[in-house]
Design a protein around this motif. Structure first.
Motif, short mmCIF file in Angstrom:
data_model
loop_
_atom_site.label_atom_id
_atom_site.label_comp_id
_atom_site.label_asym_id
_atom_site.label_seq_id
_atom_site.Cartn_x
_atom_site.Cartn_y
_atom_site.Cartn_z
N LEU A 514 68.30 -6.24 -0.57
CA LEU A 514 68.22 -5.88 -1.99
C LEU A 514 67.81 -4.42 -2.15
O LEU A 514 68.36 -3.68 -2.97
N GLU A 515 66.83 -4.00 -1.34
CA GLU A 515 66.39 -2.61 -1.38
C GLU A 515 67.49 -1.65 -0.93
O GLU A 515 67.67 -0.56 -1.49
N ALA A 516 68.26 -2.09 0.09
CA ALA A 516 69.38 -1.27 0.56
C ALA A 516 70.42 -1.10 -0.55
O ALA A 516 70.98 -0.01 -0.74
N CYS A 518 69.81 -1.15 -3.74
CA CYS A 518 69.24 -0.29 -4.78
C CYS A 518 69.26 1.19 -4.39
O CYS A 518 69.23 2.05 -5.26
N GLU A 519 69.27 1.45 -3.10
CA GLU A 519 69.30 2.83 -2.64
C GLU A 519 70.73 3.37 -2.52
O GLU A 519 70.94 4.56 -2.29
N ALA A 520 71.71 2.48 -2.67
CA ALA A 520 73.12 2.88 -2.53
C ALA A 520 73.60 3.58 -3.81
O ALA A 520 73.04 3.39 -4.89
N ASP A 521 74.66 4.37 -3.66
CA ASP A 521 75.27 5.06 -4.82
C ASP A 521 76.32 4.13 -5.41
O ASP A 521 77.49 4.12 -4.98
N ILE A 522 75.91 3.34 -6.40
CA ILE A 522 76.80 2.30 -6.94
C ILE A 522 77.96 2.91 -7.75
O ILE A 522 79.06 2.36 -7.76
N GLU A 523 77.72 4.04 -8.40
CA GLU A 523 78.79 4.67 -9.20
C GLU A 523 79.95 5.12 -8.31
O GLU A 523 81.12 4.89 -8.62
N GLN A 561 63.87 -3.89 -11.34
CA GLN A 561 64.32 -3.17 -12.54
C GLN A 561 65.61 -2.41 -12.24
O GLN A 561 66.54 -2.36 -13.05
N ARG A 562 65.68 -1.85 -11.03
CA ARG A 562 66.87 -1.10 -10.65
C ARG A 562 68.08 -2.03 -10.49
O ARG A 562 69.20 -1.65 -10.85
N VAL A 563 67.85 -3.22 -9.96
CA VAL A 563 68.95 -4.19 -9.83
C VAL A 563 69.50 -4.53 -11.22
O VAL A 563 70.72 -4.58 -11.43
N GLN A 564 68.59 -4.76 -12.18
CA GLN A 564 69.02 -5.06 -13.54
C GLN A 564 69.83 -3.89 -14.13
O GLN A 564 70.85 -4.09 -14.80
N LEU A 565 69.38 -2.66 -13.84
CA LEU A 565 70.08 -1.47 -14.32
C LEU A 565 71.48 -1.39 -13.71
O LEU A 565 72.47 -1.09 -14.41
N TYR A 566 71.61 -1.69 -12.41
CA TYR A 566 72.91 -1.67 -11.74
C TYR A 566 73.85 -2.72 -12.32
O TYR A 566 75.05 -2.49 -12.45
N ILE A 567 73.28 -3.90 -12.65
CA ILE A 567 74.11 -4.96 -13.26
C ILE A 567 74.68 -4.46 -14.59
O ILE A 567 75.88 -4.60 -14.86
N GLU A 568 73.82 -3.84 -15.41
CA GLU A 568 74.26 -3.33 -16.71
C GLU A 568 75.29 -2.21 -16.54
O GLU A 568 76.28 -2.13 -17.28
N MET A 569 75.08 -1.36 -15.53
CA MET A 569 76.00 -0.25 -15.26
C MET A 569 77.37 -0.79 -14.85
O MET A 569 78.41 -0.30 -15.32
N ALA A 570 77.36 -1.79 -13.98
CA ALA A 570 78.62 -2.37 -13.49
C ALA A 570 79.37 -3.06 -14.63
O ALA A 570 80.60 -2.91 -14.76
N ILE A 571 78.63 -3.80 -15.47
CA ILE A 571 79.27 -4.48 -16.61
C ILE A 571 79.85 -3.44 -17.58
O ILE A 571 80.96 -3.60 -18.11
N GLY A 572 79.10 -2.35 -17.79
CA GLY A 572 79.55 -1.31 -18.72
C GLY A 572 80.83 -0.62 -18.27
O GLY A 572 81.54 -0.03 -19.09
N SER A 573 81.15 -0.68 -16.98
CA SER A 573 82.37 -0.03 -16.47
C SER A 573 83.62 -0.90 -16.66
O SER A 573 84.73 -0.46 -16.39
N LEU A 574 83.43 -2.14 -17.10
CA LEU A 574 84.53 -3.09 -17.24
C LEU A 574 85.10 -3.08 -18.65
O LEU A 574 84.45 -2.63 -19.61
#
Length: 585
Positions: A514-516, A518-523, A561-574
């Motif tokens: 999970l930490e790995a 969160c440290e990845a560049d999801i964008e 918190q970062r995982v939740q942010l990534y989820i929102e970011m991924a959903i926002g790209s759809l």
């Protein structure tokens, strides 16, 4: 005094041990916020058992009265709360028992169990399948009673193995209750319902009957030595009763007659061997059994144990059958009938009346099982077992010197406890070291791949590793350590230890993955990915978030918190239609 909701008395007699009430599976409909929710953080219920000339032992009172016990549980509480006729206990006697819970799922008010258990040492977690009964029994002559004796037991029923705390509580409550009866018990239950919940690592002030009991709730991060207790608030009067421990017994007093065999008994406990303990009274029986099962700490005792057991118990046939091997259980009894019934058991320990003088009592002798007779069996440890480790003669000399110099019992117990703790740690450290080597390296955990698996435990590889990292590095005792490990691998304690450690390592692996992530560049990752792949990422991240919160994985709040942010970011790209599916209003 007005009776609180659900606290009225009721009288029930012992039903047939084999019957059960149809409402048992529910235990009770009370919600965590209902009356008695805080009470239930400590106790399931308080029972009063009396002797009825026509009915025998009878359950006279249950607080709170809406707590549901099955008929089998009622019968067990009745029989286990009275010394049997062979004990002849006059005056006041305190002892403990442990019985199987028969009612299926627990009530909703135990929803906090996971939080408590996650911080508590494994040996002190709430028992999910058994009740502990802490008994204060009084038997005194009384000419106003037809039988000529007043016989009554006050019983605290709990899932917490806090023997010292609950016995101290009983020593305050019971004498007062026997004098004043129901109104006193009502008031005490209301006071307990105001106590803060037991939180591992905290020192709590627990007021009851004008006294404040101060107790430290052990935590799995505590050092082995007892934590220094905080001083009570100056405004609390009178001065608090400070408990050195909520669970530790006076080990030296418990083991006095068997000191020369403590290491052999430790081995028998480590290997989960069946052991019958025959004592002259339920207090000696229960204390000795609890002392034996505690001598493996910090290892959890994974076998069954019954500090006090009678022929009326619903599991009597199960434990005494000769059609299969004896079960992995430590059985404390007072009725010599068990000697005859359990002659096929491999280990029987019979102890006599405790000697109260300052001298070390005569040590029980090691005897062959063939020497077992029936009612006139003399004190001794009847076993054909040969210890793998040599006896620590230096420890025995120190303890004997302590007796001669009248060293305080708590210091003698501390010596004995430290010896057993170091012995267990020396045995477990090589296993922990080898287990840690099975964990995948952190550099092999990458964000976009399933994390590697924990490698399997290979017993022969472990035994080969002992040459360089064995118990000889931390323990001076000589003996057949390899033989002891080989037998340990076949015991319930190896299985229990391995499952727990494997589960902890799997949770750690999940947390690292999970930490790995969160440290990845999801964008950057999402730029060339299809909608299906992004949706798949959202679902996986949500699943990981739920697991992290549900299993209380060792991750920081900022990671979640970062995982939740990534989820929102991924959903926002759809596209909007997919967003609506993934985030319904």
């Amino acid at each position: 005094m007005d009776a609180p909701s659900g606290a009225g008395p009721r009288t029930v007699t012992c039903g047939s041990p084999g019957t059960a009430e149809p409402t048992a599976a529910g235990r009770s409909a009370r919600a965590p916020t209902a009356p008695w929710a805080r009470f239930s953080a400590w106790l399931e219920c308080v029972c009063v058992v009396t002797f009825d000339l026509e009915l025998g032992q009878a359950l006279e009172l249950v607080y709170p009265s809406d707590f549901q016990l099955t008929d089998k549980e009622k019968g067990s509480i009745c029989y286990l709360s009275f010394p049997d006729s062979h004990s002849g206990c006059l005056g006041d006697t305190q002892f403990s028992f442990r019985m199987r819970q028969c009612g299926g799922q627990r009530s909703p008010w135990h929803s906090e169990d996971r939080r408590y258990n996650s911080g508590a040492p494994v040996a002190l977690q709430r028992d999910p399948a058994h009740y502990f009964g802490y008994v204060y029994f009084r038997q005194v002559k009384d000419s106003s009673v037809k039988r000529g004796y007043f016989q009554k037991s006050l019983v605290l029923v709990s899932r917490l193995p806090f023997v010292r705390l609950f016995q101290s509580l009983l020593s305050l409550i019971a004498p007062e209750y026997f004098d004043k009866l129901a109104p006193c018990l009502e008031a005490v239950c209301n006071e307990i319902d105001q106590w803060p919940a037991p939180v591992p690592g905290q020192t709590l002030n627990l007021p009851v009957m004008g006294v404040v009991i101060q107790a430290h709730i052990p935590s799995r991060v505590d050092k082995p030595e007892p934590s220094p207790l905080k001083q009570c608030d100056q405004n609390l009067l009178p001065a608090p009763v400070v408990l050195a421990s909520v669970h530790e017994l006076d080990l030296f007093r418990c083991f006095r007659p068997v000191l020369t065999h403590v290491q052999m008994l430790w081995e028998l406990m480590l290997l989960g061997e069946p052991l019958l303990v025959l004592a002259p009274s339920p207090d000696v029986s229960s204390e000795l059994v609890l002392a034996l099962t505690s001598c493996l700490q910090p290892l959890k005792f994974c076998c069954d144990f019954r500090p006090y057991f009678t022929i009326h118990d619903s599991e009597f046939k199960e434990f005494t059958t000769r059609t299969q091997a004896p079960p992995n259980v430590v059985l404390g009894v007072t009725n010599p009938f068990f000697i005859k019934t359990l002659q096929h058991w491999p280990h029987v320990l019979r102890v006599g009346e405790p000697k109260m003088s300052g001298d070390l009592p005569k040590q029980v002798k090691l005897k062959k099982p063939s020497r077992l007779k029936t009612l006139d069996t003399k004190p001794g440890l009847y076993t054909a077992y040969t210890a793998h480790l040599h006896r620590d003669k230096a420890l025995l000399k120190r303890l004997l010197k302590g007796v001669q110099k009248k060293r305080p019992g708590d210091l003698q117990s501390a010596l004995l406890r430290r010896h057993l703790l170091e012995l267990t740690q020396s045995f477990i450290f090589p296993l922990e070291h080898y287990m840690a080597s099975l964990m995948p390296l952190q550099k092999n955990i990458t964000p976009w791949k399933t994390p590697p698996q924990i490698r399997p435990f290979r017993q022969e590889d472990f035994l080969r590793s002992l040459e360089h990292s064995g118990p000889q590095l931390t323990c001076i005792l000589k003996g057949d350590w390899l033989g002891l490990y080989r037998r340990f691998f076949k015991s319930p304690h190896f299985d229990g230890w391995y499952r727990q450690r494997h589960r902890e390592m799997a949770h750690k692996l999940e947390a690292l993955h999970l930490e790995a992530l969160c440290e990845a560049d999801i964008e950057t990752w999402m730029k060339d990915k299809s909608e299906v792949e992004v949706v798949d990422l959202v679902l996986k991240l949500r699943e990981k978030l739920v697991r992290a919160q549900g299993h209380q994985l060792p991750v920081k709040a900022v990671t979640l918190q970062r995982v939740q942010l990534y989820i929102e970011m991924a959903i926002g790209s759809l596209p909007k239609d997919l967003q609506a599916v993934l985030c319904p209003p």
